[in-house]
Design a protein around this motif. Structure first.
Motif, PDB file in Angstrom:
ATOM      1  N   GLU A 179       0.826  -1.210   0.000  1.00  0.00           N
ATOM      2  CA  GLU A 179       0.000   0.000   0.000  1.00  0.00           C
ATOM      3  C   GLU A 179       0.860   1.260   0.000  1.00  0.00           C
ATOM      4  O   GLU A 179       0.612   2.196  -0.765  1.00  0.00           O
ATOM      5  CB  GLU A 179      -0.936  -0.005   1.208  1.00  0.00           C
ATOM      6  CG  GLU A 179      -1.868   1.201   1.218  1.00  0.00           C
ATOM      7  CD  GLU A 179      -2.943   1.101   2.279  1.00  0.00           C
ATOM      8  OE1 GLU A 179      -3.735   2.047   2.388  1.00  0.00           O
ATOM      9  OE2 GLU A 179      -2.983   0.090   3.004  1.00  0.00           O
ATOM     10  N   ARG A 232       0.209   3.571  -3.379  1.00  0.00           N
ATOM     11  CA  ARG A 232       0.187   5.023  -3.154  1.00  0.00           C
ATOM     12  C   ARG A 232       1.328   5.728  -3.878  1.00  0.00           C
ATOM     13  O   ARG A 232       1.538   6.927  -3.691  1.00  0.00           O
ATOM     14  CB  ARG A 232       0.279   5.324  -1.651  1.00  0.00           C
ATOM     15  CG  ARG A 232      -0.793   4.678  -0.804  1.00  0.00           C
ATOM     16  CD  ARG A 232      -2.170   5.198  -1.116  1.00  0.00           C
ATOM     17  NE  ARG A 232      -3.185   4.636  -0.205  1.00  0.00           N
ATOM     18  CZ  ARG A 232      -4.485   4.835  -0.326  1.00  0.00           C
ATOM     19  NH1 ARG A 232      -4.949   5.569  -1.332  1.00  0.00           N
ATOM     20  NH2 ARG A 232      -5.348   4.290   0.520  1.00  0.00           N
ATOM     21  N   TRP A 237      -7.577  -3.769   2.042  1.00  0.00           N
ATOM     22  CA  TRP A 237      -7.090  -3.144   0.797  1.00  0.00           C
ATOM     23  C   TRP A 237      -8.171  -2.375   0.057  1.00  0.00           C
ATOM     24  O   TRP A 237      -7.888  -1.715  -0.935  1.00  0.00           O
ATOM     25  CB  TRP A 237      -6.551  -4.221  -0.153  1.00  0.00           C
ATOM     26  CG  TRP A 237      -5.677  -5.237   0.488  1.00  0.00           C
ATOM     27  CD1 TRP A 237      -4.746  -5.030   1.460  1.00  0.00           C
ATOM     28  CD2 TRP A 237      -5.636  -6.639   0.198  1.00  0.00           C
ATOM     29  NE1 TRP A 237      -4.143  -6.199   1.802  1.00  0.00           N
ATOM     30  CE2 TRP A 237      -4.664  -7.215   1.038  1.00  0.00           C
ATOM     31  CE3 TRP A 237      -6.308  -7.461  -0.692  1.00  0.00           C
ATOM     32  CZ2 TRP A 237      -4.353  -8.560   1.020  1.00  0.00           C
ATOM     33  CZ3 TRP A 237      -5.997  -8.812  -0.718  1.00  0.00           C
ATOM     34  CH2 TRP A 237      -5.035  -9.351   0.133  1.00  0.00           C
ATOM     35  N   ALA A 263      -7.691   1.497  -0.855  1.00  0.00           N
ATOM     36  CA  ALA A 263      -6.618   1.764  -1.819  1.00  0.00           C
ATOM     37  C   ALA A 263      -7.001   1.281  -3.219  1.00  0.00           C
ATOM     38  O   ALA A 263      -6.690   1.933  -4.217  1.00  0.00           O
ATOM     39  CB  ALA A 263      -5.328   1.087  -1.366  1.00  0.00           C
TER      40      ALA A 263
END
Length: 300
Positions: free
Chosen positions: A28, A33, A61, A64
């Protein structure tokens, strides 16, 4: 190197909860990101492998991955959508569908239809196994049908018909929803693949308006529908909250200008629905003291 380590955890040693959690954090932070589109794609690929072996971690998750649905790169959006479909269950179905539906109006036509297809496929699978609230799903189908680029009108209409048979408890909500579609002039003028939803909805108007439901719907439920039509999520309709809830409202929808431009089989469904509505109106006018007999007799 970091990606290969995360992929190794996903493929070979996902039994360790601590390693999986560390892998999620790294994917992540350093991939999903990342400002590099290639790294974001690699992160999604690793997550795809990890979901297969540890679906119990998938909820972490979701946020995201939803962000990746907003990407301009079609490969990332396609992979994100596949991941969301794989992670959706009865527990998170409503959140998952709302997340996709929220992005549909701003998407290009191709991705909008990919989102529509994903929603109706997921929710319709195994006789609506992941749907707990059918009233919510009926409203969702109605919202999907009204999306301007929708190419799945026929399937949406089929599901609405199927739900009317399988779940009698939501027939009042279903009537409100299909009336909002049939009374919307944009539906009549929409492209054939979108207007195909009328095949199911017009049939339902006649089917649901049987004598046992007609009075309850038109004299109680329809009033709230008319009010919501102007201020609620289906605010693009044409009916006014000042209108009296009556059979005349249904007739206006079924006799809307432009219907004659629809394919002949669809026009036949309109005629059938009009005849059934006439029968129901006459029965209600005869049997119910609070129904204006003369008004409906003149209308018929």
């Amino acid at each position: 190197l970091l990606f290969e380590c995360c992929n190794l955890v996903a493929i070979g040693i996902s039994q360790s909860a601590e390693l999986v959690q560390l892998c999620i954090e790294k994917l992540e932070k350093d991939f999903l990101r990342s400002g590099d589109i290639n790294l974001r794609y690699l992160g999604l690929s690793a997550l795809d492998n990890l979901i297969s072996s540890r679906p119990d971690f998938s909820v972490q998750w979701m946020s995201a991955i939803y962000d990746c649905l907003d990407e301009c790169d079609p490969s990332i959006r396609k992979l994100s959508l596949r991941l969301i479909k794989g992670m959706t269950s009865k527990k998170n179905a409503m959140v998952s569908v709302e997340g996709m539906l929220k992005r549909a109006p701003a998407a290009d036509v191709e991705f909008e239809n990919a989102l529509i297809e994903a929603i109706i496929t997921m929710c319709g699978e195994n006789r609506y196994a992941i749907v707990e609230d059918f009233a919510w799903y009926v409203r969702t189908l109605t919202a999907l049908a009204k999306l301007p680029g929708n190419r799945h009108g026929f399937v949406i209409g089929q599901q609405l018909r199927d739900i009317s048979v399988r779940v009698p408890a939501v027939r009042e909500v279903l009537f409100q929803s299909v009336l909002s579609l049939v009374s919307d002039p944009k539906m009549v003028k929409s492209p054939p693949q979108s207007a195909a939803v009328l095949v199911g909805t017009v049939w339902l108007i006649g089917k649901l308006l049987s004598q046992d439901l007609a009075v309850k719907v038109l004299h109680h439920v329809l009033l709230s529908y008319l009010i919501d039509l102007n201020v609620g999520e289906f605010g693009n309709g044409t009916l006014s909250h000042n209108s009296e809830p009556s059979f005349e409202t249904v007739f206006q929808a079924l006799l809307m200008p432009g219907i004659s431009s629809l394919p002949a089989p669809v026009q036949a469904l309109y005629i059938q629905a009009i005849l059934k509505t006439c029968t129901s109106a006459k029965s209600c006018a005869t049997d119910c003291q609070d129904v204006p007999l003369q008004e409906y007799s003149n209308l018929i």
